[in-house]
Design a protein around this motif. Structure first.
Motif, short mmCIF file in Angstrom:
data_model
loop_
_atom_site.label_atom_id
_atom_site.label_comp_id
_atom_site.label_asym_id
_atom_site.label_seq_id
_atom_site.Cartn_x
_atom_site.Cartn_y
_atom_site.Cartn_z
N THR A 48 -0.20 3.48 16.73
CA THR A 48 0.22 3.84 15.38
C THR A 48 -0.01 2.68 14.42
OG1 THR A 48 1.90 5.38 16.20
CG2 THR A 48 2.15 4.59 13.95
N ALA A 49 0.50 1.51 14.78
CA ALA A 49 0.38 0.35 13.89
C ALA A 49 -1.07 -0.05 13.68
CB ALA A 49 1.18 -0.82 14.46
N ALA A 50 -1.83 -0.15 14.77
CA ALA A 50 -3.22 -0.60 14.65
C ALA A 50 -4.06 0.37 13.84
CB ALA A 50 -3.82 -0.79 16.04
N SER A 51 -3.88 1.67 14.08
CA SER A 51 -4.73 2.64 13.41
C SER A 51 -4.46 2.70 11.92
CB SER A 51 -4.54 4.03 14.05
OG SER A 51 -3.19 4.44 13.95
N TYR A 52 -3.20 2.72 11.53
CA TYR A 52 -2.98 2.88 10.09
C TYR A 52 -3.11 1.57 9.33
CZ TYR A 52 1.94 1.36 9.18
OH TYR A 52 3.09 0.65 8.98
N VAL A 53 -2.84 0.45 9.97
CA VAL A 53 -2.98 -0.83 9.27
C VAL A 53 -4.44 -1.13 8.96
CG1 VAL A 53 -2.73 -3.32 9.49
CG2 VAL A 53 -0.83 -1.83 10.10
N THR A 54 -5.30 -1.07 9.98
CA THR A 54 -6.71 -1.40 9.75
C THR A 54 -7.39 -0.32 8.92
OG1 THR A 54 -7.27 -0.41 11.89
CG2 THR A 54 -6.93 -2.79 11.83
N SER A 55 -7.08 0.95 9.18
CA SER A 55 -7.72 2.03 8.42
C SER A 55 -7.32 2.00 6.96
CB SER A 55 -7.37 3.39 9.03
OG SER A 55 -7.92 3.54 10.31
#
Length: 423
Positions: A243-250
């Motif tokens: 969750t964190a990785a996908s929405y932060v970088t995206s």
């Protein structure tokens, strides 16, 4: 800082630049010191290996490095068993569990949910409203990611979960010396630990609910729960970290796409005209070019665990090796006029097209640790842009387009836009 090609007097200037304007400092490194340079000494030595040849070496020899040690600052958010912090066999095992849900065929099936999430945010807007697009985009990406991967019950808590994850991430987006001090018990660190604990408790509750309702299946959480070889800690860490990785970088990447569209009305018009098209579209070039100029992760760190020699420089265990997609993507030998935004670079039928080598274009990293959700991220970015172009007319108010952040490079402020019309 030293190198075989170092110029007298350049070391102190570079140290100051790395502190004040790190992105420009990265671009200056190859000119001042060549593609190999060092900073610090002993176990605190940082080694910059820049360019596609260095990318190839580092990404092809993952056994020389530890990911867990490289990204240990993220443990306060992701947890110790997260894929991003895993090495060797543990990494391969956990990645194999998740791979099926991020395959191209699966991602294609997610676009309706991604579109619905983007529409749900646009539905909240009103003509004349002034928006911080970075905030709105973050909401779209987070809502779409949780809905697609973890189901409606967690999606209902999306805003609350996002606020907690953002509170934990605050301590990550700081220089490493500051991070080390934070771990001694500073209030910001305690708040991050507390926020992560609350998110984990909510995920534990969802896991318990799913185990009692096996008919709710089909998403990533169901896939994790179906594996008897995963502990509950592993399941919780994967849910939070994905969750964190996908929405932060995206969301960081999408902020640059939005800025490109809003800053030039011709880019907006041509992108909108291309939305109904098939094959390569101008819009696809806008997304690819934004990822080239502003890759979500500007600098990729690795902690050395086995000694090796690169271009005559011996690099012992404990050193931190750094490669930079940002530098590679702005290298004139690879990308003519590299600081110019040109979506036509990506048109396979265009005269300027050149298919980049696998270590020349790295918006989502590379090698065995390449971002598992790269295809998911590009699909989500594209869907969000399509909905903005189809449903809105926006006018750029202000933006500070200087980049900030090395792990989630984004504009310093904005872009801010006013809603002119909605459909």
């Amino acid at each position: 800082m030293s190198s075989r090609k170092g110029k007298p007097g350049g070391q102190l200037r570079t140290l100051v630049e790395l502190t004040r304007t790190p992105h420009q400092a990265l671009l200056n490194l190859p000119q001042r010191f060549g593609t190999v340079s060092t900073l610090g000494a002993g176990r605190m030595r940082y080694v910059f290996l820049l360019g596609p040849q260095a990318n190839d070496f580092v990404l092809s020899n993952s056994e020389l490095f530890s990911w867990g040690k490289s990204f240990e600052a993220l443990m306060v958010v992701n947890g110790g068993t997260a894929l991003l912090l895993s090495d060797g066999e543990q990494h391969r095992r956990r990645r194999q569990v998740l791979v099926p849900k991020f395959a191209h065929g699966e991602v294609t099936g997610y676009t309706d949910q991604m579109r619905a999430a983007a529409d749900s945010v646009i539905d909240e807007w009103r003509p004349g409203q002034r928006l911080d697009m970075s905030v709105e985009i973050r909401k779209m990406v987070r809502r779409g990611t949780i809905a697609t991967l973890f189901g409606p019950r967690l999606t209902a808590d999306e805003a609350w979960l996002g606020a907690l994850i953002d509170r934990a991430l605050v301590v990550v987006d700081r220089p490493q010396p500051v991070q080390s001090l934070q771990r001694l018990g500073m209030p910001s660190w305690r708040r991050a630990v507390s926020a992560r604990r609350e998110v984990a408790e909510r995920v534990v509750a969802e896991v318990a609910h799913r185990r009692g309702c096996p008919e709710e299946a089909g998403d990533v959480l169901s896939l994790l729960l179906a594996r008897s070889d995963l502990t509950e800690t592993e399941i919780i860490d994967q849910v939070i970290s994905v969750t964190a990785a996908s929405y932060v970088t995206s969301s960081a990447a999408m902020s640059w796409v939005a800025n490109a569209l809003l800053a030039d009305r011709e880019v907006w018009r041509r992108s909108a005209d291309s939305v109904p098209g098939s094959g390569w579209r101008y819009l696809d070039g806008v997304v690819s070019e934004s990822l080239r100029m502003h890759p979500p992760v500007a600098l990729l760190p690795r902690v050395v665990v086995k000694p090796f020699t690169y271009q005559g420089l011996r690099i012992p265990p404990g050193n931190r090796v750094l490669i930079s997609p940002y530098v590679t993507h702005r290298t004139a030998e690879l990308w003519p006029d590299p600081h110019r935004f040109d979506p036509h670079r990506w048109d396979p039928e265009g005269p300027a097209y050149r298919k980049p080598g696998r270590h020349e274009y790295l918006p989502f990293g590379g090698g065995p640790h390449r971002c598992l959700g790269a295809g998911f991220a590009v699909a989500e970015l594209t869907v969000i842009v399509e909905q903005l172009l189809r449903r809105t007319t926006l006018t750029l108010d202000a933006v500070d387009a200087r980049p900030v952040g090395l792990a989630d490079m984004r504009p310093r402020s904005g872009p801010h836009a006013t809603v002119t019309a909605l459909a």
